[in-house]
Scaffold this motif. Structure first.
Motif, PDB file in Angstrom:
ATOM      1  N   ARG A  10     -15.577   3.900 -41.353  1.00 20.63           N
ATOM      2  CA  ARG A  10     -14.238   4.323 -40.913  1.00 20.63           C
ATOM      3  C   ARG A  10     -13.203   3.992 -42.002  1.00 20.63           C
ATOM      4  N   ALA A  11     -13.297   2.798 -42.560  1.00 20.31           N
ATOM      5  CA  ALA A  11     -12.353   2.399 -43.618  1.00 20.31           C
ATOM      6  C   ALA A  11     -12.526   3.287 -44.844  1.00 20.31           C
ATOM      7  N   PHE A  12     -13.791   3.601 -45.185  1.00 20.17           N
ATOM      8  CA  PHE A  12     -14.053   4.442 -46.358  1.00 20.17           C
ATOM      9  C   PHE A  12     -13.443   5.823 -46.161  1.00 20.17           C
ATOM     10  N   MET A  13     -13.721   6.432 -44.993  1.00 28.30           N
ATOM     11  CA  MET A  13     -13.226   7.784 -44.728  1.00 28.30           C
ATOM     12  C   MET A  13     -11.699   7.810 -44.726  1.00 28.30           C
ATOM     13  N   SER A  14     -11.108   6.792 -44.143  1.00 32.79           N
ATOM     14  CA  SER A  14      -9.652   6.761 -44.045  1.00 32.79           C
ATOM     15  C   SER A  14      -9.030   6.773 -45.443  1.00 32.79           C
ATOM     16  N   VAL A  15      -9.577   5.979 -46.375  1.00 30.94           N
ATOM     17  CA  VAL A  15      -9.008   5.954 -47.730  1.00 30.94           C
ATOM     18  C   VAL A  15      -9.455   7.183 -48.511  1.00 30.94           C
ATOM     19  N   ALA A  16     -10.724   7.586 -48.364  1.00 33.93           N
ATOM     20  CA  ALA A  16     -11.238   8.715 -49.158  1.00 33.93           C
ATOM     21  C   ALA A  16     -10.480  10.008 -48.839  1.00 33.93           C
TER      22      ALA A  16
END
Ligand SMILES: C[S@@+](CC[C@H](N)C(=O)[O-])C[C@H]1O[C@@H](n2cnc3c(N)ncnc32)[C@H](O)[C@@H]1O
Length: 202
Positions: A10-16
């Motif tokens: 979730r954190a990765f997708m949010s920043v990516a």
């Protein structure tokens, strides 16, 4: 309906999604790619290992599995939200907020002047040539003579001009540049470059 994405994803997708021009990937690296990239991390003694572009830590976990107590694991990440996430979820790692292009100075501040392994998943294709050369120069200066540097390339990009230019730069910066076999279990499939013996003065 609520989505049940793991916190790291979730954190990765949010920043990516917001910062594709910095993150440069559509998904975190898989455990298979992480194993290929981290095989150079010594499993004994008390090495110093540096990770460039840890993101949400998919490679960090693989590094941690190899390290013995007393080893140091430092990770340099440029995105503040990812730094916050890493410090919260991976407190066992020394997360440094900074730019890999300033690696020597960042490590000096952390009391490190020699590194046994550098593992990078930096998005090389987003960097102009001069920036690539600067980062490779910084890596070469901190790496111990017996140390190793690994980084990833995606298979679909191998024939492209940008990837060819990176290969040329790696070969100028290191005396030995090997590639692993393809890692199909990754999105997208990739392979690792394994580089040793930095060329002085690059
Ligand atoms: C392709 S993602 C890799 C993330 C994770 N290591 C993985 O394999 O799933 C690239 C990461 O490098 C970080 N990054 C980009 N430029 C950087 C720089 N100059 N210095 C440090 N980190 C950087 C991005 O914010 C992102 O977290």
């Amino acid at each position: 309906m609520k989505t049940a994405l793991a916190p790291d994803l979730r954190a990765f997708m949010s920043v990516a999604l917001r910062r594709q021009g910095v993150v440069g990937a559509i998904a975190p690296s898989s455990p298979s790619l992480a194993r290929a990239l981290t095989a150079v991390v010594p499993t004994s003694g008390t090495p110093v290992v540096v990770e460039l572009g840890p993101g949400t830590g998919s490679i960090s976990e693989a590094i941690r599995e190899r390290l013995s107590p007393g080893a140091r694991h430092l990770a340099v990440e440029i995105e503040p939200d990812l730094v916050t996430h890493l410090r919260r979820t991976k407190p066992w790692m020394e997360t440094i907020h900074g730019d890999a292009a300033d690696l020597g100075a960042l490590l000096a501040r952390a009391g490190v002047d020699r590194v046994d392994a550098v593992v990078s998943t930096l998005p090389w294709s987003l960097f102009p040539g001069r920036r690539q050369e600067r980062i490779l120069g910084e890596v070469g200066r901190v790496l111990a003579p017996t140390g190793a540097f690994t980084t990833v390339t995606y298979l679909h990009a191998v024939p492209l001009a940008g990837a060819r230019a990176l290969r040329r730069r790696l070969r100028s910066a290191f005396d030995e540049v090997l590639t692993t076999g393809p890692v199909w279990r990754n999105l997208p499939p990739g392979m690792a470059y394994v580089c040793r013996r930095p060329v002085a003065g690059v």
